[in-house]
Design an enzyme around this catalytic site. Structure first.
Site, PDB file in Angstrom:
ATOM      1  CG  HIS A   9      -0.164  -0.122   2.522  1.00  0.00           C
ATOM      2  ND1 HIS A   9       0.565   0.909   3.062  1.00  0.00           N
ATOM      3  CD2 HIS A   9      -0.017  -1.179   3.369  1.00  0.00           C
ATOM      4  CE1 HIS A   9       1.124   0.519   4.191  1.00  0.00           C
ATOM      5  NE2 HIS A   9       0.789  -0.755   4.397  1.00  0.00           N
ATOM      6  CD  GLU A  84       1.006  -6.227   8.333  1.00  0.00           C
ATOM      7  OE1 GLU A  84       1.093  -7.471   8.315  1.00  0.00           O
ATOM      8  OE2 GLU A  84       1.804  -5.455   7.771  1.00  0.00           O
TER       9      GLU A  84
END
Length: 299
Positions: A9, A84
């Protein structure tokens, strides 16, 4: 061969502050948003074949994925297993903390309420296994469709080949017109006219038309064969068939059914339905034959 591409990201607020993000939803910075847009442009211009984008539910990943989708037009969907790793008590602490660095070397450590590296690996490998199984299933489905299509075409070709019929010249010329028009459109999409292409090939439009004639004659004979089968078998297009066809076309082109009815001539629609039914008659009666083994030649 299929590939799965992974990307990170864009920059987040906690990246700048040197904090461990983990499952904490730290948003993208202005720079991170720019990075996401640039990545979308890079993917768009890469020439890579990508079916869809999967992204984590965390906003930093979701916003990056949506920027790529906006640039490429690719479909994107959230996949919770891509989130995550949860670093428990270390969430929000310095990324270069000495204690955290040591804890990361212990794959079973759950960081006091977090998620171990082994747990992370398990959910990711489960997802990868599902993706691989899905790819295999789609590949088998496509292979079957190709085999069915090839068998159907071979059966129709054989039926036409075995048909004795006087071919109306006008029918062949009409099929030639259709094929020439279709090819001319393809040339226009590439920036050429029919005359320019014919000249490059060392001929003229008349020469090209003659080159298309064998294919036109074959297709015309197939059309006559299918029409005759429909006649002999009493094949018709019922009201239910017609409505289903209109609905299918509407879904395919994302139009209202009434709009499709205005655009598509009824005779063309019913002709298409009867042709498909005639093809099914041929295919259902066709018998697959194994290819002949190659004969060995004596040396």
């Amino acid at each position: 061969m299929h590939n799965i591409y992974f990307t990170r990201h864009g920059e987040t607020v906690w990246n700048v502050e040197n904090k461990i993000c983990g499952m904490t939803d730290s948003p993208l910075t202005a720079r991170g948003q720019q990075q996401a847009r640039q990545l979308g442009e890079l993917v768009r211009d890469s020439g890579l074949h990508i079916d869809e984008i999967l992204y984590s539910p965390l906003s930093r990943a979701a916003d990056t994925a949506k920027a790529i989708a906006a640039a490429t037009g690719l479909p994107a969907r959230c996949e919770p297993r891509l989130r995550e790793q949860c670093f428990g008590k270390y969430e929000g602490t310095p990324r270069d903390g000495a204690e955290f660095r040591i804890s990361k070397t212990h794959f079973a450590d759950r960081y006091d309420g977090g998620e171990s590296m082994m747990q992370l690996a398990q959910r990711i490998y489960n997802l990868l296994d599902e993706l691989k199984a899905d790819i295999r299933a789609k590949a088998l489905e496509n292979a079957k469709k190709q085999a069915d299509s090839a068998f159907e075409q071979a059966a129709v070709d054989k039926a036409a080949e075995n048909t004795t019929v006087d071919m109306p010249k006008a029918l062949v010329e009409n099929e030639l017109d259709i094929q020439m028009e279709r090819f001319g459109y393809q040339l226009q999409m590439s920036g050429y006219s029919m005359e320019q292409y014919a000249k490059m090939m060392g001929g003229d439009v008349s020469t090209m038309r003659n080159a298309f004639r064998p294919a036109a004659e074959k297709q015309a004979k197939i059309s006559v064969t299918l029409e005759k089968i429909a006649e002999v078998e009493g094949i018709t297009a019922s009201d239910e068939d017609i409505e289903a066809e209109f609905k299918s076309l509407a879904e395919q082109y994302e139009l209202e059914v009434d709009k499709v009815k205005e655009m598509v001539p009824m005779d063309e629609l019913t002709g298409s339905i009867k042709t498909r039914k005639a093809i099914k008659v041929i295919v259902d009666s066709a018998v697959p034959v194994a290819p002949k083994a190659e004969e060995k030649t004596e040396e």
